[in-house]
Design a protein around this motif. Structure first.
Motif, short mmCIF file in Angstrom:
data_model
loop_
_atom_site.label_atom_id
_atom_site.label_comp_id
_atom_site.label_asym_id
_atom_site.label_seq_id
_atom_site.Cartn_x
_atom_site.Cartn_y
_atom_site.Cartn_z
N UNK A 59 1.00 -1.15 0.02
CA UNK A 59 -0.08 -0.02 0.03
C UNK A 59 0.84 1.27 0.08
N UNK A 60 1.92 1.30 0.79
CA UNK A 60 2.90 2.07 0.83
C UNK A 60 3.40 2.82 -0.99
N UNK A 61 3.69 1.46 -1.66
CA UNK A 61 3.98 1.54 -3.02
C UNK A 61 3.10 2.09 -3.78
N UNK A 62 1.71 1.63 -3.46
CA UNK A 62 0.66 1.99 -4.15
C UNK A 62 0.37 3.81 -4.05
N UNK A 63 0.61 4.20 -2.82
CA UNK A 63 0.59 5.36 -2.27
C UNK A 63 1.68 6.41 -3.17
N UNK A 64 2.79 5.92 -3.22
CA UNK A 64 3.89 6.55 -4.27
C UNK A 64 3.42 6.76 -5.67
N UNK A 65 3.02 5.45 -6.13
CA UNK A 65 2.64 5.48 -7.55
C UNK A 65 1.24 6.54 -7.88
N UNK A 66 0.58 6.81 -6.65
CA UNK A 66 -0.61 7.72 -7.02
C UNK A 66 -0.23 9.18 -6.89
N UNK A 67 1.30 9.51 -6.47
CA UNK A 67 1.57 10.76 -6.43
C UNK A 67 1.78 11.12 -7.64
N UNK A 68 1.02 11.90 -8.30
CA UNK A 68 1.56 12.35 -9.75
C UNK A 68 1.97 13.77 -9.80
N UNK A 69 2.48 14.33 -8.64
CA UNK A 69 2.91 15.86 -8.62
C UNK A 69 4.10 16.07 -9.43
N UNK A 70 4.36 17.34 -9.57
CA UNK A 70 5.77 17.43 -10.40
C UNK A 70 6.93 16.79 -9.54
N UNK A 71 7.14 16.62 -8.37
CA UNK A 71 8.30 16.05 -7.88
C UNK A 71 7.99 14.74 -7.44
N UNK A 72 6.98 13.94 -8.05
CA UNK A 72 6.48 12.81 -7.93
C UNK A 72 7.80 11.73 -7.90
N UNK A 73 8.01 11.08 -6.85
CA UNK A 73 9.15 9.85 -6.86
C UNK A 73 8.72 8.80 -8.15
N UNK A 74 7.40 8.57 -8.31
CA UNK A 74 6.92 7.49 -9.29
C UNK A 74 7.05 7.85 -10.55
N UNK A 75 6.90 9.25 -10.88
CA UNK A 75 7.15 9.59 -12.29
C UNK A 75 8.87 9.81 -12.49
N UNK A 76 9.53 10.38 -11.77
CA UNK A 76 10.92 10.49 -11.69
C UNK A 76 11.63 9.15 -11.89
#
Length: 416
Positions: A59-76
């Protein structure tokens, strides 16, 4: 962390609260899973991991993947894996947001919330008089109103026998003095809970992985036509339709993309390292594969495990070809449980203390929904209407209320 055990009211309050962002919601759920894992450890010990340890990190990984902000760790991280040059990162993010769309966040968050409600409600009721019930999101129950289309299209049916098996195995584990026998029973409960929740999440997973292809091949040009004609079209039906019902080109591209994502981009997060699911599962330092792959003695646990893995260690721990495949996914997950069962770091708090304190305060927000056993069917079928937002399938999910669709389900029909 609070010394007070999680209760059914806590689970209901967290699952029903609607005013968090999808990313924050998943982080609250991750912290709540951590609390539930600790509560179970009071009864079962920490010699072996319970299912809620694994759910915490997932669920922590899900939360990170749901952060789509400019500084999102998932997108980076996604950009690094795709080898996107730094000067194109902003363009890459814009393209990724277009392909994923708001329904990516909301659909994944909805499934995460429903699974938390159902699995955590089972755990917190285990040590009551008997583990006889759990709370379920019931889209098509006689006790609930007819649901919006996205609810039935995102929560697949799953066999409740797995929840009954999990409850019984955990109760037996508490009553067992032999540590090895208890570890086997806890492993069996992990298998049963994942067999249920992975089936439940199947449709949401397909939406998440297939949506970029469906946007490109089926929605993008219809969106342009809709702007010209001012006529709406059923976007969500296109996104949520079965893979088998898609045109041949869409099916082919979906298979290629899902396989590419599985083999090269997707990983399961653990406190030790990220496990790349497209590669064979290997034992972490200090884990003896011969010992963990020894024959399972408990007959019920062995039969549960044999639904998904075999005695062939190499075949069972092989990399996954396509994460959308329930059977292949479950094979890898069950092998992961077996290999990591005694990795105590999975009990660790996955957040810094100040973050955990904030999530603990966040857990208290909201009210407990009304008693689920007093709900009556209301009205006829709800017609899904598409609002005028740019991504209409996302609008109603963003404002969705679980409360009318909650139901208490008996695990044993003979239980009183």
């Amino acid at each position: 962390m609070s010394d007070t055990p999680m209760t059914a009211d806590d689970v209901l309050r967290i699952a029903a609260y609607k005013d968090r962002s999808p990313a924050l919601e998943a982080m609250v759920i991750a912290y709540s899973y951590h609390r539930v894992a600790g509560d179970l450890a009071q009864h079962l010990g920490k010699d072996a991991n319970n299912w809620y340890c694994y759910a915490t990190w997932t669920s922590k990984a899900v939360g990170e993947s749901l952060d789509l902000s400019p500084d999102s760790p998932f997108i980076l991280d996604f950009g690094r894996k795709m080898r996107v040059p730094q000067r194109f990162r902003r363009v890459f993010r814009a393209v990724l947001l277009t392909l994923l769309g708001p329904s990516y966040q909301l659909g994944l968050a909805l499934a995460n919330r429903a699974i938390f409600l159902e699995t955590a409600s089972l755990a917190v009721n285990l040590w009551n008089d008997s583990p006889d019930r759990f709370l379920r999101v019931s889209p098509e129950s006689d006790l609930t109103p007819s649901p919006p289309a996205f609810l039935t299209d995102l929560l697949a049916e799953a066999d409740p026998r797995y929840l009954k098996d999990a409850a019984q195995l955990l109760v037996e584990a508490k009553q067992t003095a032999d540590p090895e026998a208890r570890a086997e029973l806890m492993f069996g409960a992990c298998v049963a809970l994942s067999a249920y929740e992975q089936a439940r999440a199947q449709k949401a997973l397909e939406l998440v992985l297939y949506r970029p292809v469906r946007w490109l091949t089926r929605v993008s040009w219809r969106s342009l036509r809709s702007l010209v004609t001012r006529r709406r079209f059923p976007r969500f039906r296109l996104y949520a339709a079965r893979h088998e019902d898609q045109p041949w080109l869409t099916r082919w591209l979906e298979g290629k993309w899902s396989s590419l994502y599985t083999r090269h981009l997707f990983a399961v997060q653990t406190p030790l390292s990220d496990i790349k699911v497209g590669r064979p599962l290997t034992a972490p330092e200090g884990v003896d594969m011969e010992r963990v792959w020894a024959p399972i003695q408990n007959e019920k646990v062995r039969k549960l495990a044999e639904e998904f893995i075999t005695a062939d260690q190499e075949a069972s721990t092989a990399g996954v070809a396509d994460w959308v495949s329930y059977r292949d996914r479950m094979r890898f997950i069950v092998s992961y449980f077996r290999v990591y069962q005694h990795v105590g770091a999975l009990y660790d708090l996955p957040f810094a203390k100040d973050v955990a304190d904030g999530l603990a305060r966040e857990m208290a927000h909201g009210l407990v929904p009304q008693a689920v056993n007093m709900m009556l069917a209301r009205g006829g079928r709800k017609v899904y209407e598409y609002p005028a937002e740019s991504d209409p399938d996302a609008f109603e999910m963003a404002h969705f209320d679980f409360e009318p669709f909650l139901e208490a389900i008996q695990l044993d029909p003979s239980a009183k």
